[in-house]
Design an enzyme around this catalytic site. Structure first.
Site, mmCIF file in Angstrom:
data_model
loop_
_atom_site.group_PDB
_atom_site.id
_atom_site.type_symbol
_atom_site.label_atom_id
_atom_site.label_comp_id
_atom_site.label_asym_id
_atom_site.label_seq_id
_atom_site.Cartn_x
_atom_site.Cartn_y
_atom_site.Cartn_z
ATOM 1 N N CYS A 162 -2.689 40.750 20.964
ATOM 2 C CA CYS A 162 -1.940 40.409 21.980
ATOM 3 C C CYS A 162 -2.707 39.498 22.965
ATOM 4 O O CYS A 162 -2.304 38.826 23.843
ATOM 5 C CB CYS A 162 -1.490 41.239 22.841
ATOM 6 N N HIS A 302 -1.099 40.995 32.421
ATOM 7 C CA HIS A 302 -0.746 41.239 31.090
ATOM 8 C C HIS A 302 0.527 42.023 31.293
ATOM 9 O O HIS A 302 1.694 41.653 30.525
ATOM 10 C CB HIS A 302 -1.903 42.096 30.404
ATOM 11 N N GLU A 313 -4.183 48.499 34.025
ATOM 12 C CA GLU A 313 -4.507 47.134 34.439
ATOM 13 C C GLU A 313 -4.601 47.165 36.029
ATOM 14 O O GLU A 313 -5.209 46.290 36.230
ATOM 15 C CB GLU A 313 -3.142 46.428 33.848
ATOM 16 N N LYS A 335 6.320 38.932 31.524
ATOM 17 C CA LYS A 335 6.863 39.464 30.553
ATOM 18 C C LYS A 335 8.093 40.248 30.883
ATOM 19 O O LYS A 335 9.007 40.583 30.106
ATOM 20 C CB LYS A 335 5.934 40.469 29.963
ATOM 21 N N HIS A 340 7.410 40.524 25.391
ATOM 22 C CA HIS A 340 6.036 40.240 25.034
ATOM 23 C C HIS A 340 6.106 39.386 23.783
ATOM 24 O O HIS A 340 6.402 39.711 22.637
ATOM 25 C CB HIS A 340 5.361 41.558 24.624
ATOM 26 N N PHE A 399 -4.232 45.162 21.210
ATOM 27 C CA PHE A 399 -4.703 46.186 20.384
ATOM 28 C C PHE A 399 -6.033 45.829 19.618
ATOM 29 O O PHE A 399 -6.314 44.668 19.476
ATOM 30 C CB PHE A 399 -3.764 46.227 19.311
#
Length: 415
Positions: A162, A302, A313, A335, A340, A399
């Site tokens: 991502c 994010h 975050e 998002k 996403h 990830f």
């Protein structure tokens, strides 16, 4: 050697909220939700039934010929459409050996893999397409764009889940700054909406199970329960400043900083304290000359809407900025509107950040109606807010623990 300045001179987007800059910009500022129920295949037996699907996409609008579309996976087609937008009006004035392409994909040709696997199982090996490999492999978006625009220079398709396209744009920035290229077509692309990907992400407990599009992607809301998978592409043209001036190019913003770290913690979960995400953010802002108490900062978070991401975050932003500056910052997760886009998310969000800087408007985090006490910063709930922004940072967390952040300034504030 003196470091060179790097600017953005072209942008293109294919997304669940618009397939050109004008539509995309209007919809993210208006808080339009691009998430909907999946209709391209049966979801009756799938635990997740919504996605951020691209709508009304017409390849002909980007001069993509039918044979190209038929021969390529959708992730490559989206990349070419976004790159064509970014290069419109920017085709001339290049030494081909000094023009590069850094377009990544987190997954690559997922639909192609599935289709050819079905052929293998149903009809046997001889029926598998000879084009399967060049259609499927994740570097082919970069390869196709390089062919189309005669780009013989640096060409590296980053793959960091991502964080893919944030890293791609950051690495392209460094390539130009350090003198390896005059321009790089950079970004990310993804076409992951199929039964296998949804089953895999859902079984990993990553996806929202809500069937209400307005209650599925809920960054920083205490009701959040997973992200919404989405598709599309974002591409920017990065260029050395003096080269751009010589061409008479339109300059949207300056790329001023980049941070890249790894949690080295877990294959899917972020570091709970956000320590290394914070380092990436701070690296980007320090390089950009961020000034406490003086700069007006926009953070495109994010903000996936998963329980672990949003709290870690928030902690990362406090570590990177300090408590006082973190509370001054204007933050949002686009998002919430798109879902996403995996490897394409960072590039699309960098484009959203450039537009926010240009117009002095912060896009909202929609459907943020029940803020989580663990996510206690200003996440711009539900409505866009006007602000005299002087700097922006877009950050992505992938990830494998990949963290990337790119800092931007409007040209009027550039060094």
């Amino acid at each position: 050697m003196e470091k060179r300045r790097v600017v953005i001179t072209g942008m293109g987007v294919v997304s669940p909220v618009g397939n050109n800059l004008e539509t995309f910009h209007k919809n993210i500022m208006d808080g339009v939700c691009g998430i909907d129920l999946i209709t391209k295949f049966d979801t009756a037996d799938l635990p997740s039934k919504v996605a951020g699907s691209v709508k009304d996409f017409n390849p002909a609008e980007y001069n993509l010929e039918t044979p190209f579309v038929r021969r390529n996976d959708l992730f490559s087609v989206y990349a070419m459409a976004a790159a064509t937008q970014a290069m419109q009006g920017n085709e001339e004035g290049w030494d081909p050996d000094r023009l590069g392409v850094y377009i990544g994909s987190g997954i690559g040709g997922f639909d192609t893999m599935m289709r050819e696997m079905h052929k293998l199982e149903a009809e046997g090996p001889r029926w598998v397409s000879p084009l399967m490999i060049p259609t499927m492999i994740a570097n082919m978006a970069s390869g196709n764009v390089a062919i189309r625009f005669n780009a013989h220079g640096v060409c590296i398709p980053v793959v960091t889940a991502c964080a893919t396209s944030t890293n791609a744009i950051g690495e392209a920035y460094r390539a130009i700054k350090d003198g390896y290229a005059d321009g790089v077509i950079a970004g990310g692309t993804e076409a992951p909406i199929n039964r296998l990907s949804i089953a895999g992400f859902a079984n990993a407990k990553a996806l929202s199970k809500s069937e209400d599009p307005n209650a599925a992607s809920l960054p920083f809301d205490k009701r959040r329960a997973g992200f919404v998978i989405a598709e599309g592409a974002g591409v920017v043209l990065l260029e050395e400043y003096e080269h751009a001036k010589q061409r008479g190019a339109t300059i949207y913003a300056e790329v001023c900083g980049y941070g890249n770290t790894c949690d080295a913690h877990h294959v899917t979960a972020p570091h709970p304290e956000g320590t290394y995400a914070a380092k990436a953010i701070k690296m980007a802002l320090d390089e950009a000359g961020y000034l406490d108490g003086k700069d007006v900062l926009y953070v495109n978070a994010h903000g996936t809407g998963t329980a672990l991401n949003d709290s870690s975050e928030t902690a990362a932003l406090k570590k990177a900025l300090g408590e006082t500056e973190a509370r001054r910052a204007m933050i949002s997760s686009t998002k919430s509107m798109m879902g996403h886009l995996l490897g394409a998310a960072g590039a699309v969000e960098i484009i959203a950040s450039v537009l926010a800087l240009r117009d002095g408007m912060v896009p909202p985090t929609i459907n943020l109606n029940e803020p989580d006490p663990a996510c206690d910063l200003n996440y711009t709930p539900n409505k866009a807010v006007k602000a005299d922004l002087t700097i922006a940072v877009s950050e992505s967390l992938g990830f494998g623990g990949h963290n990337g952040a790119v800092a931007l300034r409007p040209m009027i504030f550039s060094r």
